[in-house]
Scaffold this motif. Structure first.
Motif, short mmCIF file in Angstrom:
data_model
loop_
_atom_site.label_atom_id
_atom_site.label_comp_id
_atom_site.label_asym_id
_atom_site.label_seq_id
_atom_site.Cartn_x
_atom_site.Cartn_y
_atom_site.Cartn_z
N TRP A 162 14.83 29.77 -34.42
CA TRP A 162 15.19 28.66 -35.30
C TRP A 162 16.09 27.67 -34.57
N LEU A 163 15.80 26.40 -34.72
CA LEU A 163 16.64 25.38 -34.10
C LEU A 163 17.99 25.25 -34.80
N TYR A 164 17.97 25.30 -36.13
CA TYR A 164 19.20 25.08 -36.90
C TYR A 164 19.66 26.33 -37.64
N GLY A 165 18.98 27.44 -37.43
CA GLY A 165 19.35 28.67 -38.11
C GLY A 165 18.29 29.08 -39.11
N GLY A 166 18.04 30.38 -39.21
CA GLY A 166 16.98 30.87 -40.09
C GLY A 166 17.45 31.61 -41.31
N ASP A 167 18.73 31.50 -41.65
CA ASP A 167 19.20 32.12 -42.88
C ASP A 167 18.75 31.27 -44.08
N ILE A 171 17.86 27.11 -44.13
CA ILE A 171 16.46 26.66 -44.31
C ILE A 171 16.38 25.69 -45.47
N LYS A 172 17.06 26.01 -46.57
CA LYS A 172 17.04 25.10 -47.73
C LYS A 172 17.67 23.76 -47.38
N THR A 173 18.77 23.80 -46.63
CA THR A 173 19.42 22.55 -46.21
C THR A 173 18.49 21.71 -45.35
N SER A 174 17.75 22.36 -44.46
CA SER A 174 16.82 21.63 -43.60
C SER A 174 15.74 20.93 -44.42
N ALA A 275 14.41 16.25 -50.61
CA ALA A 275 15.20 16.39 -51.84
C ALA A 275 14.79 15.39 -52.91
N ASP A 276 14.55 14.14 -52.51
CA ASP A 276 14.32 13.08 -53.50
C ASP A 276 13.04 13.28 -54.29
N PHE A 277 11.96 13.72 -53.63
CA PHE A 277 10.70 13.80 -54.37
C PHE A 277 10.31 15.23 -54.78
N LEU A 278 11.01 16.25 -54.26
CA LEU A 278 10.74 17.60 -54.71
C LEU A 278 11.83 18.12 -55.65
N GLY A 279 13.07 17.74 -55.38
CA GLY A 279 14.16 18.22 -56.21
C GLY A 279 14.63 19.60 -55.80
N ASN A 280 15.79 19.98 -56.29
CA ASN A 280 16.42 21.24 -55.88
C ASN A 280 15.58 22.46 -56.21
N ASP A 281 15.02 22.52 -57.41
CA ASP A 281 14.34 23.73 -57.86
C ASP A 281 13.09 24.03 -57.02
N LYS A 282 12.30 23.02 -56.72
CA LYS A 282 11.10 23.23 -55.92
C LYS A 282 11.46 23.54 -54.47
N VAL A 283 12.47 22.85 -53.95
CA VAL A 283 12.91 23.13 -52.58
C VAL A 283 13.42 24.57 -52.47
N HIS A 284 14.10 25.04 -53.51
CA HIS A 284 14.61 26.42 -53.53
C HIS A 284 13.44 27.40 -53.38
N LEU A 285 12.37 27.15 -54.11
CA LEU A 285 11.19 28.00 -54.05
C LEU A 285 10.49 27.87 -52.69
N LEU A 286 10.41 26.66 -52.18
CA LEU A 286 9.79 26.42 -50.88
C LEU A 286 10.58 27.09 -49.76
N ALA A 287 11.91 27.02 -49.86
CA ALA A 287 12.76 27.66 -48.86
C ALA A 287 12.56 29.17 -48.85
N ALA A 288 12.37 29.74 -50.03
CA ALA A 288 12.13 31.18 -50.12
C ALA A 288 10.81 31.54 -49.44
N TYR A 289 9.81 30.71 -49.62
CA TYR A 289 8.51 30.98 -48.97
C TYR A 289 8.64 30.89 -47.45
N VAL A 290 9.30 29.84 -46.97
CA VAL A 290 9.48 29.68 -45.52
C VAL A 290 10.29 30.84 -44.95
N TYR A 291 11.33 31.22 -45.67
CA TYR A 291 12.16 32.36 -45.22
C TYR A 291 11.32 33.62 -45.12
N SER A 292 10.41 33.83 -46.06
CA SER A 292 9.60 35.05 -46.08
C SER A 292 8.66 35.13 -44.88
#
Length: 295
Positions: A162-167, A171-174, A275-292
């Motif tokens: 990971w360039l910026y970290g894989g925790d 990932i959500k911040t990215s 963030a602007d077009f997905l919003g926090n809740d969808k990004v949270h779910l997307l981050a979980a998928y990427v993390y997995s």
């Protein structure tokens, strides 16, 4: 819509409808010296195949008339004459907003449920991963690939590099805020020989076969110019997004030529913010998928 464009569209719609009516009337009009209706026209093929002067079928004509009637009804009810919205007041923006509201009413409670959970826990939920996978396919696969293995200039998200970290939080911040990676060009400072020497040294860090003399000369240049970002051992700095150069994982290619080009010309990598077009809740779910993907 500008007035000029609106008038142009109106002219096309009305003009084509009137042209259709004129064509039907013109083709049905009797011609001088033509044969009487029901008699042969004088055209014969294959000896006995004669052409008769018969009118166009009424059903065929009525299809065109009904098309014109439909056109009139449609442009009266819906937008069809430029900026005229029609009696129903339908607009594509209104239709989009209605569909988005319907989708939000249906799916937002589900997203909010997962948004209240820890990302690592969401990454173990099969239903959440299916939803996250669909979000990834829609918003991320065009760059990172449908299998998330990336491409030249686009990181592999399915490994542990990971360039910026894989925790989960990073990932959500990215995804939320995006990333802007900048590798400055060094050709003006290192010159051609220095670029070649540093490239050999960088490749040696990951165990590749290189010119030993050039690598040794490149080490001093690396420590002087590159270690501030990549570290003295070349293991990178996640805070800056400086990649680990000692793990044989390469974003822009690990050949000598590719590394020389990166050093000489620099690189500009950009991860857009979602963030602007997905919003926090969808990004949270997307981050979980990427993390997995890397677990």
């Amino acid at each position: 819509m500008s007035l000029t464009v609106s008038l142009y569209i109106t002219l096309i719609v009305v003009g084509n409808t009137l042209a259709m009516w004129w064509l039907i009337r013109w083709t049905a009009k009797p011609r001088p010296n033509e044969s009487v209706q029901g008699e042969v026209t004088g055209h014969t093929w294959d000896g006995d195949l004669a052409e008769f002067n018969n009118p166009m079928p009424r059903w065929w004509l009525w299809m065109f008339y009904l098309t014109m009637v439909f056109t009139g009804v449609y442009v009266a009810l819906y937008p069809g004459l430029g900026s005229v919205t029609g009696f129903l007041g339908w607009t594509q923006e209104g239709q989009w907003q209605s569909e988005m509201k319907e989708a939000a009413d249906k799916y937002d409670p589900i997203f909010k449920k997962y948004a209240g959970m820890d990302i690592a826990a969401v990454a173990k939920d099969p239903q959440a991963l299916k939803m996250g996978g669909r979000l990834f396919a829609t918003y991320c696969s065009s760059c990172h690939g449908s299998d998330a293995h990336g491409a030249v200039g686009f990181p592999n998200l399915a490994d542990k590099d990971w360039l910026y970290g894989g925790d989960p939080a990073t990932i959500k911040t990215s995804i939320m805020n995006g990333r802007q990676g900048v590798m400055p060009a060094w050709s003006a400072i290192l010159k051609e020989q220095g670029v070649e020497q540093v490239a050999n040294y960088v490749l040696s860090l990951s165990g590749k076969s290189v010119d030993a003399a050039k690598a040794e000369a490149g080490k001093a240049l690396f420590l002087q110019n590159c270690a501030v970002c990549h570290g003295a051992e070349g293991k990178g700095n996640p805070v800056m997004g400086a990649p680990n150069l000692a793990d044989n994982t390469w974003l822009y290619g690990g050949s000598l030529k590719a590394v020389e080009k990166t050093i000489a010309d620099g690189r500009q990598g950009r991860m857009p913010a979602h963030a602007d077009f997905l919003g926090n809740d969808k990004v949270h779910l997307l981050a979980a998928y990427v993390y997995s993907l890397s677990q």
